[in-house]
Write a protein that holds these residues in place. Structure first.
Motif, PDB file in Angstrom:
ATOM      1  N   GLY A 141       0.807  -1.224   0.000  1.00  0.00           N
ATOM      2  CA  GLY A 141       0.000   0.000   0.000  1.00  0.00           C
ATOM      3  C   GLY A 141       0.836   1.268   0.000  1.00  0.00           C
ATOM      4  O   GLY A 141       0.420   2.281  -0.552  1.00  0.00           O
ATOM      5  N   PHE A 142       2.002   1.188   0.597  1.00  0.00           N
ATOM      6  CA  PHE A 142       2.811   2.402   0.746  1.00  0.00           C
ATOM      7  C   PHE A 142       4.298   2.083   0.632  1.00  0.00           C
ATOM      8  O   PHE A 142       4.733   1.003   1.040  1.00  0.00           O
ATOM      9  N   GLY A 143       5.044   3.054   0.125  1.00  0.00           N
ATOM     10  CA  GLY A 143       6.491   2.959   0.162  1.00  0.00           C
ATOM     11  C   GLY A 143       6.998   3.366   1.535  1.00  0.00           C
ATOM     12  O   GLY A 143       6.239   3.878   2.372  1.00  0.00           O
ATOM     13  N   GLY A 144       8.263   3.118   1.785  1.00  0.00           N
ATOM     14  CA  GLY A 144       8.907   3.616   2.993  1.00  0.00           C
ATOM     15  C   GLY A 144       8.583   2.881   4.275  1.00  0.00           C
ATOM     16  O   GLY A 144       8.851   3.388   5.370  1.00  0.00           O
ATOM     17  N   GLN A 145       8.017   1.667   4.189  1.00  0.00           N
ATOM     18  CA  GLN A 145       7.729   0.903   5.413  1.00  0.00           C
ATOM     19  C   GLN A 145       8.926   0.003   5.761  1.00  0.00           C
ATOM     20  O   GLN A 145       9.792  -0.250   4.942  1.00  0.00           O
ATOM     21  N   ASP A 146       8.905  -0.499   7.016  1.00  0.00           N
ATOM     22  CA  ASP A 146       9.998  -1.363   7.464  1.00  0.00           C
ATOM     23  C   ASP A 146       9.811  -2.801   6.983  1.00  0.00           C
ATOM     24  O   ASP A 146       8.699  -3.352   7.046  1.00  0.00           O
ATOM     25  N   PHE A 147      10.887  -3.402   6.560  1.00  0.00           N
ATOM     26  CA  PHE A 147      10.949  -4.829   6.198  1.00  0.00           C
ATOM     27  C   PHE A 147      10.454  -5.684   7.374  1.00  0.00           C
ATOM     28  O   PHE A 147      10.837  -5.446   8.522  1.00  0.00           O
ATOM     29  N   ILE A 148       9.610  -6.680   7.078  1.00  0.00           N
ATOM     30  CA  ILE A 148       9.096  -7.577   8.134  1.00  0.00           C
ATOM     31  C   ILE A 148      10.055  -8.769   8.273  1.00  0.00           C
ATOM     32  O   ILE A 148      10.161  -9.597   7.351  1.00  0.00           O
ATOM     33  N   PRO A 149      10.773  -8.863   9.410  1.00  0.00           N
ATOM     34  CA  PRO A 149      11.847  -9.867   9.531  1.00  0.00           C
ATOM     35  C   PRO A 149      11.396 -11.312   9.305  1.00  0.00           C
ATOM     36  O   PRO A 149      12.157 -12.118   8.764  1.00  0.00           O
ATOM     37  N   ILE A 177      13.329  -2.868   1.338  1.00  0.00           N
ATOM     38  CA  ILE A 177      14.654  -3.377   0.936  1.00  0.00           C
ATOM     39  C   ILE A 177      15.644  -2.205   0.918  1.00  0.00           C
ATOM     40  O   ILE A 177      15.373  -1.145   0.343  1.00  0.00           O
ATOM     41  N   SER A 178      16.786  -2.418   1.544  1.00  0.00           N
ATOM     42  CA  SER A 178      17.780  -1.349   1.677  1.00  0.00           C
ATOM     43  C   SER A 178      19.182  -1.917   1.482  1.00  0.00           C
ATOM     44  O   SER A 178      19.363  -3.144   1.441  1.00  0.00           O
ATOM     45  N   ILE A 182      19.881  -5.974   2.140  1.00  0.00           N
ATOM     46  CA  ILE A 182      19.755  -6.709   0.863  1.00  0.00           C
ATOM     47  C   ILE A 182      20.597  -7.982   0.840  1.00  0.00           C
ATOM     48  O   ILE A 182      20.179  -9.002   0.278  1.00  0.00           O
ATOM     49  N   HIS A 183      21.747  -7.968   1.499  1.00  0.00           N
ATOM     50  CA  HIS A 183      22.591  -9.167   1.503  1.00  0.00           C
ATOM     51  C   HIS A 183      21.884 -10.326   2.222  1.00  0.00           C
ATOM     52  O   HIS A 183      21.856 -11.464   1.743  1.00  0.00           O
ATOM     53  N   THR A 184      21.289 -10.002   3.382  1.00  0.00           N
ATOM     54  CA  THR A 184      20.583 -11.032   4.163  1.00  0.00           C
ATOM     55  C   THR A 184      19.395 -11.589   3.374  1.00  0.00           C
ATOM     56  O   THR A 184      19.160 -12.799   3.347  1.00  0.00           O
ATOM     57  N   VAL A 185      18.652 -10.685   2.730  1.00  0.00           N
ATOM     58  CA  VAL A 185      17.461 -11.121   1.980  1.00  0.00           C
ATOM     59  C   VAL A 185      17.883 -11.967   0.777  1.00  0.00           C
ATOM     60  O   VAL A 185      17.256 -12.975   0.447  1.00  0.00           O
ATOM     61  N   SER A 186      18.969 -11.577   0.162  1.00  0.00           N
ATOM     62  CA  SER A 186      19.485 -12.323  -0.980  1.00  0.00           C
ATOM     63  C   SER A 186      19.958 -13.706  -0.541  1.00  0.00           C
ATOM     64  O   SER A 186      19.698 -14.708  -1.214  1.00  0.00           O
ATOM     65  N   ILE A 192      15.359 -10.965  -7.209  1.00  0.00           N
ATOM     66  CA  ILE A 192      14.967  -9.681  -7.808  1.00  0.00           C
ATOM     67  C   ILE A 192      14.482  -8.783  -6.660  1.00  0.00           C
ATOM     68  O   ILE A 192      13.596  -9.170  -5.891  1.00  0.00           O
ATOM     69  N   PHE A 193      15.067  -7.607  -6.574  1.00  0.00           N
ATOM     70  CA  PHE A 193      14.836  -6.742  -5.416  1.00  0.00           C
ATOM     71  C   PHE A 193      14.157  -5.456  -5.845  1.00  0.00           C
ATOM     72  O   PHE A 193      14.751  -4.639  -6.562  1.00  0.00           O
ATOM     73  N   VAL A 194      12.919  -5.273  -5.404  1.00  0.00           N
ATOM     74  CA  VAL A 194      12.220  -4.012  -5.641  1.00  0.00           C
ATOM     75  C   VAL A 194      12.672  -3.038  -4.553  1.00  0.00           C
ATOM     76  O   VAL A 194      12.772  -3.417  -3.384  1.00  0.00           O
ATOM     77  N   ALA A 195      12.961  -1.815  -4.957  1.00  0.00           N
ATOM     78  CA  ALA A 195      13.322  -0.816  -3.944  1.00  0.00           C
ATOM     79  C   ALA A 195      12.831   0.547  -4.399  1.00  0.00           C
ATOM     80  O   ALA A 195      13.089   0.968  -5.536  1.00  0.00           O
ATOM     81  N   GLY A 196      12.080   1.192  -3.520  1.00  0.00           N
ATOM     82  CA  GLY A 196      11.574   2.531  -3.809  1.00  0.00           C
ATOM     83  C   GLY A 196      12.372   3.573  -3.071  1.00  0.00           C
ATOM     84  O   GLY A 196      13.277   4.214  -3.622  1.00  0.00           O
ATOM     85  N   SER A 197      12.092   3.724  -1.773  1.00  0.00           N
ATOM     86  CA  SER A 197      12.728   4.809  -1.017  1.00  0.00           C
ATOM     87  C   SER A 197      14.250   4.704  -0.995  1.00  0.00           C
ATOM     88  O   SER A 197      14.939   5.722  -1.067  1.00  0.00           O
TER      89      SER A 197
END
Ligand code: DX5
Ligand code: ZN
Length: 221
Positions: A141-149, A177-178, A182-186, A192-197
């Motif tokens: 719904g929105f950009g700029g939210q925190d990644f859910i661990p 994604i920041s 990004i390393h941990t998520v990868s 494929i990493f979507v990143a807005g903010s």
């Protein structure tokens, strides 16, 4: 090869054409376009005419993420407007297999998105047919939210499922994604990493995209 898909949701919409051009020059692998309907998610964005208007600006593939209650009513329009891939949410599609086959037959790539609370077993009988799974790593719904661990475990489970079924489906992640995570998520299995903010707040977008791609690429998968 890990790929970066900047989301234009974080762009300055008063100069959207320039923003898309800057992402092209910055080396984006995809342009991620968030379509929100004000029903499935509590926000509204853009429709096919805007996608069509920016299509001539770049050859970078358009990755269209439909956050809508009725995505199948708009699939043809978004493809005509220039979408290269269409991602639909499993939560709104009782006939997910039919929807996937319809999009596939149109000759574009097809993705299935899952909200954070949606289990991956909904993918069991469509995984062979799709190009990509989009794991939402925030509530959409929105950009700029925190990644859910807890989404890290979900990505790992999905990666295991993909390996056990011996398919080559991509895992896309979207939300929070920041450069820091990004390393941990990868390493969990995303590619494929979507990143807005993270990209739009960077003073040098090319540098940010390169750094994100590099950090994502140092991992087992
Ligand atoms: C969220 C959208 C995302 C969003 C990501 O509902 O699907 O694509 O733009 O933005 P960041 O990277 O700022 O979380
Ligand atoms: Zn998105």
């Amino acid at each position: 090869m890990k790929k970066i898909a900047p989301s234009i949701l974080s762009s300055d919409f008063s100069k959207l054409g320039e923003e898309v051009s800057s992402l092209d020059k910055a080396g984006a692998d995809f342009i991620h376009i968030d379509i929100m309907d004000g029903h499935f998610v509590p926000n509204l964005t853009i429709g096919p005419p805007i996608v069509r208007a920016i299509r001539h600006i770049t050859d970078v593939p358009f990755d269209v993420h439909l956050m809508m209650d009725n995505p199948m009513d708009f699939v043809d329009e978004f493809i005509k407007a220039g979408a290269d891939s269409i991602t639909v949410h499993a939560e709104v599609l009782p006939h997910l297999h039919r929807a996937v086959m319809y999009i596939k037959e149109k000759g574009v790539n097809v993705g299935v998105a899952l909200n954070p609370s949606t289990p991956i077993d909904v993918l069991d009988y469509v995984l062979d047919e799709i190009d990509m799974v989009l794991i939402m790593t925030v509530n959409p719904g929105f950009g700029g939210q925190d990644f859910i661990p807890s989404m890290l475990d979900k990505i790992t489970l999905l990666k295991d499922m993909i390996i056990s079924k011996d398919t080559d489906v991509h895992i896309q992640v979207d939300g929070g994604i920041s450069l820091e995570n990004i390393h941990t998520v990868s390493s969990a299995g995303a590619d494929i990493f979507v990143a807005g903010s993270a990209i739009f707040s960077a003073s040098d977008r090319r540098n940010m995209i390169n750094k994100m791609r590099e950090k994502a690429s140092i991992c087992e998968y």
